[in-house]
Design an enzyme around this catalytic site. Structure first.
Site, mmCIF file in Angstrom:
data_model
loop_
_atom_site.group_PDB
_atom_site.id
_atom_site.type_symbol
_atom_site.label_atom_id
_atom_site.label_comp_id
_atom_site.label_asym_id
_atom_site.label_seq_id
_atom_site.Cartn_x
_atom_site.Cartn_y
_atom_site.Cartn_z
ATOM 1 N N ASP A 69 13.403 48.372 24.959
ATOM 2 C CA ASP A 69 12.054 47.986 24.724
ATOM 3 C C ASP A 69 11.938 48.893 23.195
ATOM 4 O O ASP A 69 12.216 50.040 23.208
ATOM 5 C CB ASP A 69 11.143 48.821 25.432
ATOM 6 C CG ASP A 69 9.749 48.155 25.579
ATOM 7 O OD1 ASP A 69 9.096 48.354 24.250
ATOM 8 O OD2 ASP A 69 8.978 47.736 26.352
ATOM 9 N N ILE A 70 11.121 47.982 22.405
ATOM 10 C CA ILE A 70 11.113 48.780 20.924
ATOM 11 C C ILE A 70 9.682 49.573 20.921
ATOM 12 O O ILE A 70 9.895 50.203 19.851
ATOM 13 C CB ILE A 70 10.793 47.520 19.735
ATOM 14 C CG1 ILE A 70 9.995 46.783 20.078
ATOM 15 C CG2 ILE A 70 12.165 46.811 19.618
ATOM 16 C CD1 ILE A 70 9.329 45.962 18.806
ATOM 17 N N ASN A 110 4.540 43.091 35.637
ATOM 18 C CA ASN A 110 3.090 42.742 35.586
ATOM 19 C C ASN A 110 2.709 41.227 35.742
ATOM 20 O O ASN A 110 3.588 40.480 34.949
ATOM 21 C CB ASN A 110 2.349 43.282 34.477
ATOM 22 C CG ASN A 110 2.355 44.943 34.201
ATOM 23 O OD1 ASN A 110 2.544 45.487 35.225
ATOM 24 N ND2 ASN A 110 2.761 45.252 32.896
ATOM 25 N N GLN A 146 -0.098 42.195 31.938
ATOM 26 C CA GLN A 146 1.049 41.366 31.441
ATOM 27 C C GLN A 146 0.468 41.084 29.997
ATOM 28 O O GLN A 146 -0.712 40.176 29.825
ATOM 29 C CB GLN A 146 0.942 39.985 32.319
ATOM 30 C CG GLN A 146 2.348 39.205 31.816
ATOM 31 C CD GLN A 146 2.654 37.991 32.568
ATOM 32 O OE1 GLN A 146 2.017 37.559 33.432
ATOM 33 N NE2 GLN A 146 3.933 37.443 32.205
ATOM 34 N N HIS A 150 9.084 39.271 32.992
ATOM 35 C CA HIS A 150 10.095 40.326 32.594
ATOM 36 C C HIS A 150 9.737 41.525 33.699
ATOM 37 O O HIS A 150 8.624 41.832 34.085
ATOM 38 C CB HIS A 150 9.939 40.650 31.148
ATOM 39 C CG HIS A 150 8.434 41.131 30.749
ATOM 40 N ND1 HIS A 150 7.436 40.322 30.689
ATOM 41 C CD2 HIS A 150 8.053 42.400 30.684
ATOM 42 C CE1 HIS A 150 6.328 40.956 30.305
ATOM 43 N NE2 HIS A 150 6.732 42.269 30.271
ATOM 44 N N HIS A 197 10.384 45.652 33.640
ATOM 45 C CA HIS A 197 10.706 46.934 33.035
ATOM 46 C C HIS A 197 11.498 47.975 34.033
ATOM 47 O O HIS A 197 10.990 47.862 35.099
ATOM 48 C CB HIS A 197 9.355 47.791 32.820
ATOM 49 C CG HIS A 197 8.378 47.046 31.841
ATOM 50 N ND1 HIS A 197 8.053 47.245 30.240
ATOM 51 C CD2 HIS A 197 7.541 45.940 32.032
ATOM 52 C CE1 HIS A 197 7.411 46.495 29.947
ATOM 53 N NE2 HIS A 197 6.694 45.467 30.956
#
Ligand SMILES: [Zn+2]
Length: 137
Positions: A32-33, A88, A95, A101, A103
């Site tokens: 994750d950026i 989510n 979301q 996706h 996490h």
């Protein structure tokens, strides 16, 4: 199938650069950026599915095998104390990107990054029975 303006589809197609730490035929995982903590990883199906209700059971199962494999790796390599698996669905649940996706969020005892404090309320027997009747298969 890809969605034209989906950032995760663009990551899958390498139109947007990312640090992909895992890839197989169905899934990719990347850092994750905007990580909550060091090693915060996103796992996605390569096919665009909007949410949990959209992804076929087989692909969901295969994705969660990847989540498990990566969680173990993150746990061992980063020497963390634990991790949260967060997924989510729909805007009301937080979301943001409408591509399914999961996490993986590494945690330490003293990270103070976020604490899940779920407000609990007391409910009546009647209310519990009513919702039980609605949800029971
Ligand atoms: Zn997508």
């Amino acid at each position: 199938m890809k969605e034209k303006n989906c950032i995760f589809c663009k990551i899958t197609d390498r139109e947007i650069p990312s640090r992909i730490i895992f890839e197989n035929d169905l899934n990719i995982a990347f850092l994750d950026i905007s990580p909550i903590s060091k090693g915060h990883t996103i796992v996605i199906p390569k096919t665009h599915y909007s949410n949990l209700e959209d992804i076929p059971d087989y692909e969901l199962a295969e994705l969660h095998k990847v989540v498990k494999q990566l969680s173990i790796r993150i746990h061992q390599k980063l020497k963390i104390d634990g991790y949260n698996i967060l997924q989510n669905n729909f805007v009301a649940a937080g979301q943001v990107i409408k591509h399914f996706h999961v996490h993986i969020i590494p945690r330490t005892y003293d990270d103070e990054k976020f604490r899940i404090k779920i407000p609990r309320t007391q409910t009546s027997e009647e209310e519990l029975n009513n919702i039980f009747k609605v949800l029971k298969f």
